[in-house]
Design an enzyme around this catalytic site. Structure first.
Site, PDB file in Angstrom:
ATOM      1  N   LYS A  81      54.199  10.833  33.145  1.00  0.00           N
ATOM      2  CA  LYS A  81      53.120  11.087  34.095  1.00  0.00           C
ATOM      3  C   LYS A  81      51.823  11.384  33.355  1.00  0.00           C
ATOM      4  O   LYS A  81      51.807  12.172  32.401  1.00  0.00           O
ATOM      5  CB  LYS A  81      53.492  12.254  35.006  1.00  0.00           C
ATOM      6  CG  LYS A  81      52.471  12.514  36.102  1.00  0.00           C
ATOM      7  CD  LYS A  81      52.909  13.616  37.052  1.00  0.00           C
ATOM      8  CE  LYS A  81      51.854  13.841  38.126  1.00  0.00           C
ATOM      9  NZ  LYS A  81      52.239  14.906  39.077  1.00  0.00           N
ATOM     10  N   SER A 156      51.480  13.527  43.634  1.00  0.00           N
ATOM     11  CA  SER A 156      50.710  12.944  42.554  1.00  0.00           C
ATOM     12  C   SER A 156      51.566  12.203  41.533  1.00  0.00           C
ATOM     13  O   SER A 156      51.049  11.493  40.675  1.00  0.00           O
ATOM     14  CB  SER A 156      49.898  14.034  41.838  1.00  0.00           C
ATOM     15  OG  SER A 156      50.739  14.997  41.240  1.00  0.00           O
ATOM     16  N   SER A 180      54.156  17.156  44.832  1.00  0.00           N
ATOM     17  CA  SER A 180      53.889  15.982  44.001  1.00  0.00           C
ATOM     18  C   SER A 180      55.114  15.333  43.395  1.00  0.00           C
ATOM     19  O   SER A 180      55.048  14.214  42.900  1.00  0.00           O
ATOM     20  CB  SER A 180      52.905  16.344  42.883  1.00  0.00           C
ATOM     21  OG  SER A 180      51.626  16.589  43.424  1.00  0.00           O
TER      22      SER A 180
END
Length: 482
Positions: A81, A156, A180
């Site tokens: 990520k 996210s 997220s």
């Protein structure tokens, strides 16, 4: 064992590499080929270091041949990520303000994954600074859903969810402040896990005592989630939380006897949270899976009436502390949602902080009262189905207009406010073939027991095994129906 490398779980792939059935270089070649095939459709991988990854895979194969003891994720390829710092690899947090930033050191979660044998290959897309649960930014554009590539993949950790669902990789690292890990898992038919506080520590130069944000895993199976946790959990002296879990906890068996387990289920968290009616109807049918295993399911919920206050003010304070300085330097290129959240944090008064602490205390008492009667809390993970990726966020939820970019995330944010461990598991598909996730929460530091309950549901349903199908026209389809 599945026919293709991409279908293998992390448990299966790492075992195959250790047993010399597959080389690390073969696993990497499949990973890179899959990125080339699907990334033009979903736009999930935003930085790729194929040359560096090939060198790592070559060294992994040399280690295999040497007969040395091999780490748990030896040779497993993985993008990371883009909010998690990776030493020597561009880490932008999806912001033009950091478009050329290359960190000198790994974040702890990345360092532990590398120590476990992961072959780092690149970075996956995020909304700017991880703000919001829809993955788009001005630097790399929008990540879309493998099951319907005109729709949102969530966020996210949307890039992570999309690559795991697309069989680019079996497992990935993400983070979760307001859903997220869970919302993109729900949108993309994968498993997302938000651990208890400091189970995976998050060292910080700003607030070593921060509790709202977490790092954690995504995968296509709960077994892989446990494997990930077994190599990333464990205390760090830079994070002075008294609690935690030993990594050995996650190496225990995943079998669970659900007979007599009491599950409290809520459609609206007891405070009228709007949720798409189709999601509710579908999930209520899925609860029969637990009843079939002998569990007792009743409508029940902790008192979430002050959870919005706890979440909103704590998040705002964390945003102001973490992003305030960069907003001062580069605010002209940073999206308005970040400006709003940072300024909300700076506007908090001493009275606001006192009220937040008192509200969090009352929320915790309600949570403990609930878990005095129930073993598990079940709820909708996402309030909406995957939506048009061209939107910044849904304009309404079940007919209720959105006032802020966070309103459609409340189903996840409310549980974040409790600090509990929370798991999102694939729970089937809508009438249009869009994934739906079920959110399960356990009491503090019952993380492994929560994974066992999720595994029991997963074994009965198998929804995560249903992959998106990419056509030669570059469109993803699924023929699954509820």
């Amino acid at each position: 064992m599945p026919d293709t490398i991409g279908e293998l779980s992390a448990v299966e792939l790492s075992a195959a590499i250790r047993e010399k059935k597959i080389s690390a270089r073969e696993a990497l070649a499949d990973h890179l080929e899959r990125i080339a095939d699907v990334n033009p459709v979903i736009n999930a991988v935003v930085t790729l270091d194929a040359e560096g990854a090939q060198a790592l895979a070559h060294r992994a194969d040399q280690l295999t041949a040497s007969g040395a003891d091999l780490p748990p994720l030896h040779g497993v390829p993985m993008t990371h990520k883009d909010t998690n710092n990776t030493a020597g690899m561009r880490t932008t947090q999806g912001s033009l303000a950091l478009r050329d930033f290359v960190p000198d050191a790994d974040d702890l979660i990345i360092a532990r994954l590398k120590a476990a044998g992961v072959v780092s290959t690149g970075k996956s897309n995020v909304p700017e600074f991880g703000a919001g649960s829809h993955t788009f930014n001005d630097l790399f554009g929008t990540t879309t859903n493998p099951y319907a590539p005109t729709l949102s993949a969530g966020g996210s950790s949307g890039g992570v969810a999309a690559v795991v669902a697309s069989r680019v990789q079996s497992i990935g690292d993400g983070s979760d402040m307001g859903g997220s890990l869970r919302i993109p898992a729900s949108f993309c038919n994968v498993v997302g896990f938000r651990p208890s506080t400091a189970v995976i520590p998050m060292p910080s130069d700003v607030n070593a005592y921060g509790w709202l944000g977490r790092t954690g895993p995504m995968a296509r199976s709960v077994e892989d989630i446990a494997l990930f946790m077994s190599v990333t959990a464990g205390k760090d002296p830079r994070v002075p939380h008294p609690e935690g879990l030993d990594p050995e906890v996650f190496r225990a068996g995943l079998e669970a006897d659900m007979r007599g387990i009491r599950i409290g289920w809520s459609r609206d968290f007891g405070i009228g949270v709007p949720v798409d009616p189709e999601i509710l109807e579908h999930l209520e049918r899925q609860l029969a899976v637990f009843e079939g295993l002998g569990a007792i399911v009743e409508e029940a919920t902790p008192d979430f009436s002050e959870a919005d206050l706890v979440f909103g003010n704590t998040r705002a304070m964390d945003f102001a502390a973490g992003l305030g300085p960069i907003l001062e330097r580069s605010g002209d290129v940073i999206k308005p949602e970040v400006h709003w959240n940072v300024h909300k944090g700076f506007d908090l008064t001493a009275r606001d902080l006192i009220e937040t602490a008192a509200a969090r205390t009352r929320l915790e008492r309600s949570v403990q009262s609930f878990f005095g009667r129930y073993d598990l809390f079940a709820s909708p993970c996402a309030q909406v189905l995957p939506f048009d990726a061209a939107l910044r966020y849904p304009q309404d939820i079940a007919g209720v207009p959105s006032q802020t970019y966070l309103d459609w995330m409340r189903s996840a944010c409310l549980l974040s406010a409790t600090g509990l461990p929370v798991l999102s598991v694939p729970a089937g598909f809508s009438s249009a073939g869009l994934p739906i996730g079920l959110q399960l929460a356990g009491n503090h530091y019952t993380d492994m027991q929560l994974l066992r309950y999720g595994r029991a549901f997963e074994q009965q349903t198998g929804y995560a095994a249903i992959a998106p199908v990419f056509s030669t026209a570059g469109e993803a389809i699924t023929t699954v129906r509820a």
